[in-house]
Motif scaffolding. Sequence first.
Motif: not given
Length: 105
Positions: A61-84
Amino acid sequence: MSHICLVTDIQDGQAKAFPYKDRDLIVVRRGLNVYGYVNRCPHAGTDLNWQDDQFMTDDEQFLMCFTHGALFEPETGKCVAGPCAGAHLSEVSLEVENGKVYLAG
């Protein structure tokens, strides 16, 4: 236009990295649609993946930054969870022609 890959080079629901300038480009596939981003977390400045082509959450469902777990919408690149939360991945314009993915512009 620079040829990046074939749409079929990427499993549906997954993402792959391709060389792009001084960073890798992430190409995400959703059916016949593709979305491109620079492989750089807007919070940490690190690559999103921790292993080659490991970008997506287990449920795809999401792209994930494996450094700190931020989640990004694949269609928009918007971070929907995490420190950013609210920040965006740097988008790269792509075009698809006859099943081939090109860097637009």
